[in-house]
Design an enzyme around this catalytic site. Structure first.
Site, short mmCIF file in Angstrom:
data_model
loop_
_atom_site.label_atom_id
_atom_site.label_comp_id
_atom_site.label_asym_id
_atom_site.label_seq_id
_atom_site.Cartn_x
_atom_site.Cartn_y
_atom_site.Cartn_z
N LYS A 93 0.83 -1.20 0.00
CA LYS A 93 0.00 0.00 0.00
C LYS A 93 0.87 1.26 0.00
O LYS A 93 0.63 2.18 -0.78
CB LYS A 93 -0.93 0.00 1.21
N ASP A 107 -6.87 1.18 1.11
CA ASP A 107 -6.94 1.29 2.57
C ASP A 107 -8.35 0.91 3.02
O ASP A 107 -9.16 0.41 2.24
CB ASP A 107 -6.56 2.71 3.02
#
Length: 214
Positions: free
Chosen positions: A124, A142
């Site tokens: 991420k 997220d």
């Protein structure tokens, strides 16, 4: 989990997002690609506002890997001790700074694999940096994107990897660069976790969510 929305609906959704916010940006303050890496790594299990408050003075004195090494771990901790997991994060930031100096000439690498090899940098974080700094259409999933993707049908998936693939596979190419920012902002301010603000939602007529709060 909603069913995957068709191409035509996704096109309309992202046309609306683009019209409302043509150039969405992340909310983490940074002054260069190195400070972006640090800010994103610090943001795990913390708010962007909290990270920005902690890094406001830090990035004025440690905006390169070498300057971060010169500051030292204890000096770094003094700046970030208001952030969750600050001791482990400080260790990772210092390890990353040393690797960048010793192996990359003090420069941040621009491949996902190289970024993910840095301590505390997961997929991420790497995707955020690739997208925000280099304009690569990487999708940093997220909790907000995961919720919006599944609730609306924009990008349903059982885990973050599946949602990332759903975004890449289904959202029209011309919207890929900004897709994750539009979805994050939508999840942060409109399609919130407990009681989504459906009455104020740009895409409520296209969304598959059955329990709309109108």
């Amino acid at each position: 989990m909603a069913k995957q929305l068709p191409y035509q609906t996704l096109t309309e959704i992202f046309q609306r997002f683009a019209a409302a916010e043509p150039e969405p940006t992340g909310e983490l303050d940074h002054v260069n690609v190195y400070t972006l890496v640090v800010a994103v790594a610090l943001s795990a299990q913390a708010t962007d506002a909290g990270v920005n408050k902690a890094t406001a003075k830090l990035f004025k004195i440690a905006d390169t890997p070498q300057k971060m090494l010169d500051l030292g771990e204890e000096g770094l901790i003094e700046h970030i001790k208001t952030i969750g997991l600050f001791r482990q994060k400080a260790k990772n930031v210092m390890k990353t700074a040393r690797i960048l100096v010793e192996e990359y000439g003090g420069e941040v690498p621009s491949s996902r694999a190289a970024l993910q090899s840095l301590p505390g940098v997961g997929r991420k974080t790497a995707n955020v940096v690739l997208n925000m700094w280099w304009g690569h259409p990487a999708q940093a999933v997220d909790t907000h994107i995961f919720r919006v993707g599944n609730r609306s049908g924009i990008a349903p998936g059982k885990d973050v990897d599946a949602v990332e693939r759903a975004i890449e596979d289904n959202i029209p190419a011309e919207y890929q660069r900004h897709a994750h920012h539009w979805l994050i902002l939508h999840g942060r301010y409109t399609c919130v976790a407990r009681k989504p603000k459906c009455a104020a939602c740009l895409i409520r007529d296209l969304c598959e969510f059955e329990e709309k709060t109108l």
